[in-house]
Scaffold this active site. Structure first.
Site, mmCIF file in Angstrom:
data_model
loop_
_atom_site.group_PDB
_atom_site.id
_atom_site.type_symbol
_atom_site.label_atom_id
_atom_site.label_comp_id
_atom_site.label_asym_id
_atom_site.label_seq_id
_atom_site.Cartn_x
_atom_site.Cartn_y
_atom_site.Cartn_z
ATOM 1 N N MET A 1 0.996 -1.075 -0.139
ATOM 2 C CA MET A 1 0.034 0.069 0.022
ATOM 3 C C MET A 1 0.665 1.037 -0.116
ATOM 4 S SD MET A 1 -2.303 -1.353 3.137
ATOM 5 C CE MET A 1 -0.890 -2.227 3.806
ATOM 6 N N CYS A 2 0.804 2.259 -0.638
ATOM 7 C CA CYS A 2 1.615 3.295 -1.147
ATOM 8 C C CYS A 2 2.519 3.640 0.096
ATOM 9 C CB CYS A 2 0.628 4.625 -1.287
ATOM 10 S SG CYS A 2 -0.219 4.460 -2.722
ATOM 11 N N GLY A 3 3.785 3.749 -0.214
ATOM 12 C CA GLY A 3 4.502 4.428 0.744
ATOM 13 C C GLY A 3 4.932 5.771 0.692
ATOM 14 N N ARG B 1 5.958 -1.696 -0.704
ATOM 15 C CA ARG B 1 4.831 -0.887 -0.659
ATOM 16 C C ARG B 1 4.191 -0.341 -1.947
ATOM 17 N NH1 ARG B 1 2.935 0.035 4.609
ATOM 18 N NH2 ARG B 1 1.474 1.191 4.063
#
Lengths: 317, 236
Positions: free
Chosen positions: A24-26, A55
């Protein structure tokens, strides 16, 4: 997500790509408090982005605040979204040329500089405007961006970075964060907003321009609108807590510093670390563990719905 | 006559060169009494997860998510901070974090003890199922959310929504409570609670006076079954 075969890291710190990496986005932010940290800014941010690759493998972006222009001049970070290599010298004095994107300077204020660039060619994207900010985006994992941009050699005062896992819109270079809708202002976002379409329509009525359908760009647009209305950054960010519906950890870059804000439920991760040389924020501690002196840093998790901000005036005082 | 044997020398695993998978495999194969030292954790996830023997693991540095997750029988000490979900679903054993812990510390843990030397963040002891958690600092919002059984001791402050929808877990807080969650109320601190609190603090190795705490627990007005361990009074 491919086979289970892992590529061995070539250097310590380069993460193995694993099927069970949290995807999930970093996001990351780094603020240098000392000359020594400014000299290592690019290296630090590159190391952070490499740790966050797991991520977000889809694309990466970074905004670096460096080499301020004199008053009256504006830096434009420009991108051709179709990937075509352009003659960027037509847009201004070229500071950095990376083929399909470039940083140029023009003798105009940010608003006029942006309008003129888009008038010259409506097909290009203006990634950011300002006196110090430079924005670079690249599809694919962050090591591509780091190499293309020469990030490790950059010095600067602060930077915001992002590795993306696409959720609300397509994977492409222009959908990478950071998003900027105002001079020297940018935002990276981990999470997703549910009222972004309605909010985008409202903000357009207030004169804010958007270049993508990305939800995170709407958050950047909201902040730009509030700052233009005279709010200071703290007030604008508190307004965002009311105006935005969804999950978020934001890192916001301004000309003088950066801020971190989590929504009131705070399910999207965030870790802060601070030493006498720097302050940094990241989605996971492993992106902070690579920073110089990290072993002795204060490390804590920011509280929900509370603005954490650092700026040069405060630090210099 | 044999003297008591010395503790075996610790085996060092360096995560700069070994993977977490290799580390955990070795820990899972270790026999009771084995000792390990993990160096250069560098914020990696799932360090010492799934342990199932009375071994001793010392981590020199800070970890990422789910450190000592599902711990059973082992003692894990982290000389740094940890991320989300430390000791989540712990069944027994002991986990100590020297500094701050991330969110959801000891989430859904059934037994054993988690000690946090600094602050824990939001949702500490969420859905606690029988473990004990002792925090030397403060905890964030929604701590002890739906905590079913076990004990949470907070020597600092608690954030908003403490003990929301709590069942039979017992909460002790020495500092301020920002707000209580649904069906969570302050309860009388009686002699048996002072004894319980003193015991927990001593076991955790934290120096704090039991009399300075307040007790919180369920008002038992949100659900309609009779908990077999508790008398049927509104405030037990």
């Amino acid at each position: 997500m491919g086979s289970g075969a892992n590529v061995c890291p070539l250097s310590m710190g380069a993460p193995r790509r694993r099927r069970d990496d949290p995807r999930m986005c970093g996001i990351a932010g780094f603020f240098a408090k000392t000359e020594a940290a400014e000299a290592r800014l690019g290296d630090c941010v590159a190391d952070m982005l490499e740790q966050l690759a797991g991520r977000g493998p889809d694309s990466a972006g970074v905004a670096v605040y460096r080499d301020p222009l004199p008053a009256g001049a504006t830096k434009l970070s420009l991108l051709d979204p179709s990937g075509v290599v352009r003659d960027w010298s037509r847009f201004g004095d070229v500071l950095d040329d990376r083929g399909d994107q470039a940083v140029v300077s023009v003798a105009a204020d940010p608003v006029h500089a942006r309008v003129a660039a888009l008038a010259r060619d409506p097909g290009i994207l203006v990634l950011s405007t300002g006196t110090t900010i430079e924005t670079i985006k690249r599809a694919g994992p962050p090591d591509g961006l780091i190499a293309d941009a020469g990030l490790r050699a950059m010095r600067g005062t602060h930077a915001i970075g992002h590795t993306r896992m696409a959720t609300e819109s397509r994977v492409s270079t222009e959908h990478s964060h950071p998003f900027s809708t105002g001079a020297d202002l940018c935002l990276v976002h981990n999470g997703s907003l549910s009222n972004h379409n309605r909010l985008r329509r409202e903000l357009r009525r207030h004169g804010v321009a958007f270049q993508t359908d990305n939800d995170s760009e709407v958050a950047a647009g909201y902040l730009t609108w509030r700052l233009e209305q005279g709010d200071d950054l703290q007030t604008a960010l508190h307004g965002a807590l009311r105006a935005l519906d969804g999950f978020f950890t934001f890192a916001v870059g301004t000309r003088d510093g950066f801020a971190v804000l989590r929504d009131p439920i705070a399910c999207k991760p965030a870790v802060l670390a601070e030493t006498s040389d720097w302050v940094a924020m990241a989605s996971e501690h492993r992106a902070l563990a690579v920073l110089p002196g990290a072993g002795d840093a204060d490390v804590w998790e920011p509280e929900p719905a509370r603005v954490y901000a650092w700026s040069r005036e405060v630090v210099a005082a | 006559m044999r003297l008591a044997t010395e503790a075996p020398a610790a085996t060092t695993v360096d995560l700069a060169t070994a993977s977490v998978r290799e580390l955990n495999r070795a820990l899972h194969a270790a026999a009771d009494g084995a000792r390990y030292l993990v160096v250069h954790p560098a914020g990696r996830h799932a360090i010492a997860a799934g342990l199932n023997a009375a071994i001793d693991v010392e981590v020199e540095g800070s970890t990422g998510y789910y450190c000592a997750g599902m711990n059973q029988h082992a003692t894990v000490r982290v000389r740094g901070t940890c991320g989300v979900g430390v000791a989540e679903n712990m069944m027994s054993g002991r986990v100590e974090i020297a500094h701050n812990a991330g969110q959801s510390a000891a989430a859904t843990a059934h037994g054993g003890l988690l000690v946090v030397g600094g602050d824990a963040a939001a949702r500490c002891a969420i859905s606690l199922k029988g473990a004990d958690v002792v925090v030397a600092g403060s905890v964030g919002h929604a701590s002890a959310f739906m905590a079913q059984s076990g004990r949470l001791v907070v020597c600092g402050d608690a954030g908003h929504g403490l003990g929301d929808s709590i069942y039979e877990a017992r909460l002790y807080v020495a500092g301020t409570v920002a707000s209580l969650g649904a069906d969570c109320v302050e309860k009388e601190l009686r002699a048996e609670h002072l004894d319980e609190l003193a015991d927990l603090l001593v076991t955790a190795g934290i120096d704090a006076a039991p009399a300075g705490f307040r007790r919180f627990g369920s008002a038992r007005e949100l659900y309609h079954f009779r908990p077999h361990t508790a008398p049927r009074t509104a405030h037990g």
